[in-house]
Design an enzyme around this catalytic site. Structure first.
Site, PDB file in Angstrom:
ATOM      1  N   HIS A   1      -1.412   2.743  -4.823  1.00  0.00           N
ATOM      2  CA  HIS A   1      -0.796   4.068  -4.833  1.00  0.00           C
ATOM      3  C   HIS A   1      -0.213   4.455  -3.482  1.00  0.00           C
ATOM      4  O   HIS A   1      -0.744   4.118  -2.422  1.00  0.00           O
ATOM      5  CB  HIS A   1      -1.823   5.117  -5.264  1.00  0.00           C
ATOM      6  N   ASP A   2       0.923   5.131  -3.533  1.00  0.00           N
ATOM      7  CA  ASP A   2       1.574   5.727  -2.365  1.00  0.00           C
ATOM      8  C   ASP A   2       2.109   4.702  -1.372  1.00  0.00           C
ATOM      9  O   ASP A   2       2.403   5.041  -0.230  1.00  0.00           O
ATOM     10  CB  ASP A   2       0.628   6.711  -1.650  1.00  0.00           C
TER      11      ASP A   2
ATOM     12  N   GLY B   1      -3.707   1.474  -0.338  1.00  0.00           N
ATOM     13  CA  GLY B   1      -2.881   2.665  -0.501  1.00  0.00           C
ATOM     14  C   GLY B   1      -2.168   3.091   0.767  1.00  0.00           C
ATOM     15  O   GLY B   1      -2.571   2.756   1.880  1.00  0.00           O
TER      16      GLY B   1
END
Length: 261
Positions: free
Chosen positions: A121-122, A139
């Site tokens: 994520h991200d 992340g």
């Protein structure tokens, strides 16, 4: 459009022209597939995921599932974008972003993500990157364009890897990697410049020679690091690649940086 009768395409999914979806593939309701995308058999594309033109996703890949974070609450902003002509091979996993940090995971254009790689994520991956088998990104990682990563390399969350850098196979990266740098080892250390990559991408002989000389000055043993940065900037102010490295270092602030052994 060529959609196999066993594929599942949920109502609401947006499919561009000339899309191909193989047997037993799954396309979620919030997915957008650009023109000419090819989704192979048994691949999954779900979540708020947008694929550009001619993206190809191979069997067993799972793209657009929620981030692996505690107490995840999907408020509708968790999403993923993948740029034109990127190829995602078998069993790759890429997660959407976390709402608390903007909600976006992105992969650029013309990337090759090989078997079993994971993008958390991200993360934000630039154009023309190549990740070999089983590369793992934690992340919030930012990766510049044309970064190559060897098989089984892993990057700790919140690290940055500058443009045209090379990460050797099996490296464990826990700090920022300068643009044009080459890192190896566990934990990864700076082993020089990515000269091979620069030559392949058409950098001039003068640019490479100047950057080599500036690199030696930057990472010499004499003086403090800040003094060496200032000296290199003074002596090689016309070397655009060096200035990019210096700006990258200065933007790190208190962040750790991969250094030579």
């Amino acid at each position: 459009m060529d959609i196999h009768p066993t594929a599942i395409v949920e109502d609401g999914a947006e499919l561009g022209e000339d899309v191909s979806i193989g047997a037993f593939a799954f396309i979620g309701r919030d997915v957008s597939l650009g023109r000419g995308c090819r989704i192979h058999q048994h691949a999954t594309v779900t979540g708020q995921t947008e694929l550009g033109r001619q993206v190809e996703i191979y069997s067993g890949a799972v793209i657009g599932t929620p981030p692996q974070i505690l107490n995840f609450n999907d408020d509708g902003t968790s999403r993923l974008t993948i740029g034109d002509e990127t190829v995602i091979r078998e069993h790759v996993t890429i997660h959407t972003g976390s709402p608390a940090h903007g909600g976006l995971t992105s992969v650029g254009k013309n990337c090759l993500i090989m078997v079993g790689a994971h993008i958390a994520h991200d993360c934000h991956v630039g154009d023309k990157c190549v990740f070999a088998n089983n590369v793992a990104l934690g992340g919030h990682i930012v990766i510049g364009e044309q970064v190559w990563m060897g098989g089984l390399a892993a990057v700790h969350q919140f690290c940055r890897i500058g443009r045209h850098a090379f990460v050797g196979g099996g490296a464990i990266v826990v700090a920022d990697v300068i643009p044009y740098g080459s890192v190896i080892g566990n934990h990864a250390h700076l082993a020089g410049l990515n000269i091979v990559g620069m030559k392949r991408r058409g950098f001039t002989r003068k640019s490479i020679q100047d950057l080599r000389a500036a690199y030696r000055m930057l990472f010499a043993k004499e003086g403090t690091f800040s003094e060496r940065v200032a000296d290199a900037e003074k002596h090689y102010s016309d070397c655009a690649e060096l200035i990019e490295i210096i700006e990258f270092i200065r933007s790190s602030k208190s962040r750790a940086l991969c250094l030579p052994e």
